[in-house]
Enzyme design. Sequence first.
Site, PDB file in Angstrom:
ATOM      1  N   HIS A 198      45.859  50.496  33.197  1.00 47.40           N
ATOM      2  CA  HIS A 198      45.757  50.440  31.760  1.00 47.40           C
ATOM      3  C   HIS A 198      46.865  50.600  30.743  1.00 47.40           C
ATOM      4  CE1 HIS A 198      41.488  49.906  32.926  1.00 47.40           C
ATOM      5  NE2 HIS A 198      41.562  49.210  32.072  1.00 47.40           N
ATOM      6  N   GLU A 231      33.400  40.821  35.747  1.00 45.38           N
ATOM      7  CA  GLU A 231      34.093  41.370  36.401  1.00 45.38           C
ATOM      8  C   GLU A 231      34.128  42.028  37.943  1.00 45.38           C
ATOM      9  OE1 GLU A 231      36.324  44.105  33.553  1.00 45.38           O
ATOM     10  OE2 GLU A 231      34.590  44.882  33.026  1.00 45.38           O
ATOM     11  N   ASP A 289      39.706  43.267  36.627  1.00 44.38           N
ATOM     12  CA  ASP A 289      38.905  43.679  37.668  1.00 44.38           C
ATOM     13  C   ASP A 289      38.404  42.777  38.661  1.00 44.38           C
ATOM     14  OD1 ASP A 289      38.914  46.762  37.175  1.00 44.38           O
ATOM     15  OD2 ASP A 289      37.981  46.102  35.118  1.00 44.38           O
TER      16      ASP A 289
HETATM   17  C1  PEP Z   1      39.610  43.012  33.022  1.00 43.64           C
HETATM   18  O1  PEP Z   1      39.091  43.653  33.891  1.00 43.64           O
HETATM   19  O2  PEP Z   1      39.932  41.883  32.977  1.00 43.64           O
HETATM   20  C2  PEP Z   1      39.462  43.348  31.560  1.00 43.64           C
HETATM   21  C3  PEP Z   1      39.649  42.713  30.474  1.00 43.64           C
HETATM   22  O3  PEP Z   1      39.043  44.743  31.272  1.00 43.64           O
HETATM   23  P1  PEP Z   1      40.075  45.959  31.430  1.00 43.64           P
HETATM   24  O4  PEP Z   1      41.469  45.603  31.738  1.00 43.64           O
HETATM   25  O5  PEP Z   1      40.200  46.682  30.270  1.00 43.64           O
HETATM   26  O6  PEP Z   1      39.466  46.860  32.608  1.00 43.64           O
HETATM   27 MG    MG Z   2      37.686  45.542  33.462  1.00 41.96          MG
END
Ligand code: PEP
Ligand code: MG
Length: 758
Positions: free
Chosen positions: A360, A601, A625
């Site tokens: 993140h 996801e 994810d």
């Molecule tokens: C993802 O998982 O692709 C997504 C957009 O969510 P995050 O990256 O915040 O987990």
């Molecule tokens: Mg995600």
Amino acid sequence: MLGLLRSIVQEVNAATDLATALEIIVHRVAAAMDARVCSVYLRDKQSGRYVLMASKGLNANAVGQVSLAADEGLVGKVVSRAEPLNLEQAETHPAYHYFPTTGEEHLSAFLGTPIIHHRKVLGVLVIQQTEKRRFDESEEAFLVTLSAQLAGVIAHAEATGALNSISRQRREAKFNGLATSPGIGIGRAHIVAPSISLATVPFTQCDNVDDELAKFQQALSSARKEIRTAGEHLKHDLNREERALFDAYLSMLDDNSIAVEVYERIRQQLSASRAWAEVMLEHVRKFEAMSDSYFRDRAADVRDLGARVLTHLYQQHNSPQDYPQNTILIGEELTAAMLAEVPREKLTALVSVKGSANSHVAIIARAMGVPAVMGAQDLPWEQVNDVDLVVDGYRGELYIHPSAELRHHYKEIVAEEHKLARNLDYLAELPGETTDGHKVHLWVNTGLMADVVRSLDLGAEGVGLYRTEVPFLLRDRFPSEEEQREIYRQQLQAFAPRPVTMRTLDIGGDKSLSYFPIEETNPFLGWRGIRVTLDHPEIFLAQVRAMMKASLGFDNLRIMLPMISGIGELEAARNLVNRAFDELLDEGYTIQRPPLGIMIEVPSAVYQARELAQRADFISVGSNDLTQYLLAVDRNNSRVAGIYHSFHPAVLRALQQVVTAARETNTQVCICGELGGDPAGALLLVAMGYDELSMSATNLPRVKAVLRATNKTDLKRLLEQVMQMHGPEQIEEKLQSYLQALGFKSLLQSFPSPRKPN
Ligand code: PEP
Ligand code: MG
């Protein structure tokens, strides 16, 4: 056996430099295995030869002198096979090479095991005996296990040793990591340590030795006072034995020999904190290496005492919040909160030793347009505080003490980047469509208010993902409903009438709130996303109420649920949203019911995409994810970053399946993972049928430029070919050449391709 292994590794770990570490290895292994000779050969980076670096048993003057090519002698055989070699009579082997300086003519039995780190043979560990005999299976297994454990320690010791001498001589040095967020950062390193600990004290020197000595004495006396007072306060609550700890602490602080060791290092111009940390760590390691468990446990006390004195030392230093201009933030494992502490105008780049391009903090760095390198595993990060650095986020490289020539080279690239960014400005006004008129909606992912202005300037048509956890991460408690309403309203207002998709709190996994810690062995498979908020309806309700209140008068809100793994979760969340909506109507709000969508996801959601799509107002694929769960590759683990691949055929098939299910059920579908912001990924997604792509603002002009240069018929043909392919590398190559044929020099067309200075 295990105890022996552990104690050797611990002792090696405690060594302060590579030479000592190698000495410990050869002596301890020779004794443990009752071997006549134990030697370590290490690869010399310059020549590629394997040099005898330490030996117990061979002539001392051969050390540093004898070396073999990677295909020479028995050591070379171990290197080229990357496997152990166990010989009863070494001298009869065709590869045997005799070096008179070593004095090994009386040796026969030979066992060599490769020391492998990140798939590379760093060196070879050898034991030899005079008699003719094959080492038995348990001896071989012991040496193999030991070599595997020592590989990381040796790699780190090598890098640390190299850096120490580089730091003193201020020579340029290069380290590699993962290219995470594009761009070049030229600035000064600022280390963030998670908490005060001996192990994370940066290598810093001092200008004024007398001042530093005085600071140290002051810190010692403050720590003494603190311990005495604490002992007094707890006098009635502790028994005599427990109180003895305070006396032990005090006597350690009064121990003149420790202070003398620290003084000595300060006189060699080390900072007081670094000198203290080094000395105390040596004592900790000595305790840890003791075989008596009572003494081993005392190591924790020494560590604690060390941290106390450090706290006093830090209190006398500048506040850690003093960030220099052009700060390059460095940490062992940077988090989004650490990033957020640095004023944006001062932040030039990020480097994290752990973590990968999909974590993140990496995503936020990309969203903010901050160059970043993650997974710089060999960088001894504690030692680079305040050092000049260049971070190359295109290539995943960083340079410490860059030469004037290298700096100049990178300054030119920065200038070129600015020029290219200006050249893409004209795109903001133009639609995202292919040359045959196929329209693609380009949305942005946001989290910080800073993203909003940039996104609008770049012509974003809406927000496909607003990560609401970002404002939660930046606080020391849950924001109240009213605080949330204000934050959300800013987003909704800035984009109105364009839609804003607000995702409900997605914490857990790698996003833990300091004030709501979630500790699990397997956090990505644990209490995460919707699972947390369904278990805490009070958090969920306050959030969706705040979102809906904030939409008053704009009605451009869409609510999205993360980590949905089945229909039950969607229905449970919908009940809560409906309840909050009805409450607000009762309270007199005249608002519209927002569309409720889900993220796909988790693999189970792919297989139930049709049923979920029928029940949701929209769906959006979280490819970050989804890739992690489909391939079983932790998105934060730099060790496996090389096999995290969103172009993996399995991921592409899943993406195709989801868009097909959405089309068949007439459900709006978007993708908001990083793949949508990758120009090559965007092409494939459009060919599959995704007409809404949401990405970080930085990527929007690049994706638009690529889409506007191609047509949908060609893209469909490209997709057909790609779907026949078996591996991500082949697919990437195909996409790369497609982009090149379109006239884009690389996947990242707008990135200058940095030339290397010779
Ligand atoms: C993802 O998982 O692709 C997504 C957009 O969510 P995050 O990256 O915040 O987990
Ligand atoms: Mg995600």
